[in-house]
Design a protein around this motif. Structure first.
Motif, mmCIF file in Angstrom:
data_model
loop_
_atom_site.group_PDB
_atom_site.id
_atom_site.type_symbol
_atom_site.label_atom_id
_atom_site.label_comp_id
_atom_site.label_asym_id
_atom_site.label_seq_id
_atom_site.Cartn_x
_atom_site.Cartn_y
_atom_site.Cartn_z
ATOM 1 N N VAL A 22 -1.007 4.743 8.945
ATOM 2 C CA VAL A 22 -1.274 2.991 8.681
ATOM 3 C C VAL A 22 0.808 2.740 9.112
ATOM 4 O O VAL A 22 1.430 3.202 8.305
ATOM 5 N N ALA A 33 3.155 -0.577 7.061
ATOM 6 C CA ALA A 33 2.153 -0.475 6.091
ATOM 7 C C ALA A 33 2.641 -0.894 4.511
ATOM 8 O O ALA A 33 2.189 -1.492 3.738
ATOM 9 N N GLY A 72 -0.782 -3.866 6.201
ATOM 10 C CA GLY A 72 -0.614 -2.529 6.018
ATOM 11 C C GLY A 72 -1.382 -2.450 4.274
ATOM 12 O O GLY A 72 -1.948 -1.353 4.415
ATOM 13 N N ALA A 120 -4.455 -1.893 4.686
ATOM 14 C CA ALA A 120 -5.127 -0.633 5.241
ATOM 15 C C ALA A 120 -5.195 0.190 4.389
ATOM 16 O O ALA A 120 -6.369 1.597 4.748
#
Length: 331
Positions: free
Chosen positions: A148, A151, A156, A159
């Motif tokens: 990712v 992040a 981010g 995710a």
């Protein structure tokens, strides 16, 4: 009603508080009384006049919000006045930096109990984008390694959690030691400070962390030159999902970085997905239910009143924020 409007394209200073006429719910629309509006990178691009569908000023920005149903337009069913909802703009309606917004019912989702309006206002753009990219496009599965990028951003941090919950091993890349450490709090197995591992050193570090194999999935939230690195960081038969170009620069790639590895390159753009018929409500509802159940943490860094939209954009564009920025509208 109170709103923040863009009278001309430019920097954060063009976000001007204004009194504008109250909108009315037309056929197929829900009138939403906004309590909180998420602040996104796309809002800044709209404000600057560089977003692909920015329209022309005067404009009210804001692509996501949470609030309550104020009125229903002709033909709308499934909602009640006073009901708590999330709403997603993105095609043809005014934005959510305002007390009221008339939104097509197809972009309004009932908010489950257990999610407060400030958290809910961050779900329809960044979180939904991360969810769709990882769950629907990349089909992340248990045992995958997922990289990712950026992040510590809103997308981010979402995710990292979504991939980790799916059973993936997450490698989180962020632009400073502090951001990398912060992103690591959300379930990443490894973190990489890209200020220390820049350009090709980033690729080498990802390959080192994957035993030279690369990752099954790379979520590229940066674009530009980073996209070429994403291809080199992906394993044979892997998937690269590209959903942004915040770098605002061309992506030059060598086709030899992906075709010999039989990679899948997947693109995602939230607005165009809706234009071509995708209904975001089932995914957004499932995502919100998982937040309500405690599966994910929704980090909100900065909460400001609507009148301070300029300060919110300045914070966003400093790239120092960790998590989401939200404007409170009601009260």
């Amino acid at each position: 009603m109170r709103a923040v409007r863009i009278e001309e394209f430019g920097g954060p200073e063009v976000l001007v508080p204004a009194e504008v006429p109250d909108p009315v719910a037309g056929p197929g629309q829900v009138l939403v009384r906004v309590e909180a509006a998420g602040v996104n990178r796309a809002d800044a691009l709209v404000r600057a006049g560089v977003y692909h569908r920015a329209g022309r000023p005067p404009l009210i920005p804001g692509a996501e919000a949470a609030g309550t149903v104020a009125a229903l337009g002709e033909g709308v069913t499934g909602f009640e006045v006073g009901q708590r909802v999330m709403a997603l703009d993105g095609i043809d309606s005014p934005g959510f930096y305002a007390e009221l917004a008339a939104v097509p019912a197809t972009r309004v989702t009932v908010l489950p109990d257990g999610v407060d309006p400030i958290e809910a206002a961050t779900l329809p753009v960044a979180w939904l984008s991360a969810w769709y990219c990882l769950r629907r496009l990349a089909r992340v599965a248990k045992g995958d390694t997922v990289v990712v990028k950026a992040a510590a951003s809103g997308v981010g941090t979402a995710a990292v959690q979504i991939a980790a919950e799916a059973g993936a091993r997450v490698i989180a890349l962020a632009g400073s030691a502090e951001k990398a450490a912060w992103a690591g709090q959300f379930g990443a197995a490894e973190v990489v400070d890209t200020s220390r591992h820049a350009d090709e050193a980033e690729v080498e570090e990802v390959l080192r962390l994957t035993g030279g194999r690369g990752a099954e999935v790379v979520l590229d939230t940066v674009g530009g030159r980073a996209f070429g690195r994403s291809l080199r960081e992906t394993a044979h038969g892997g998937r690269v999902v590209s959903l942004a170009n915040v770098a605002l620069e061309p992506s030059t790639v060598d086709t030899r970085d992906f075709y010999p590895k039989n990679l899948a390159i997947l693109g995602f753009q939230l607005t165009n997905l809706q234009i071509h018929g995708w209904d975001p409500r089932p995914d957004l509802r499932e995502l919100a239910e998982r937040v309500a159940a405690g599966a994910y943490r929704v980090p909100v860094e900065t909460v400001l009143p609507l009148s301070e939209a300029r300060a919110a954009h300045e914070r966003l564009e400093s790239r120092e924020n960790r998590g989401k920025i939200v404007l409170t509208v009601g009260g």
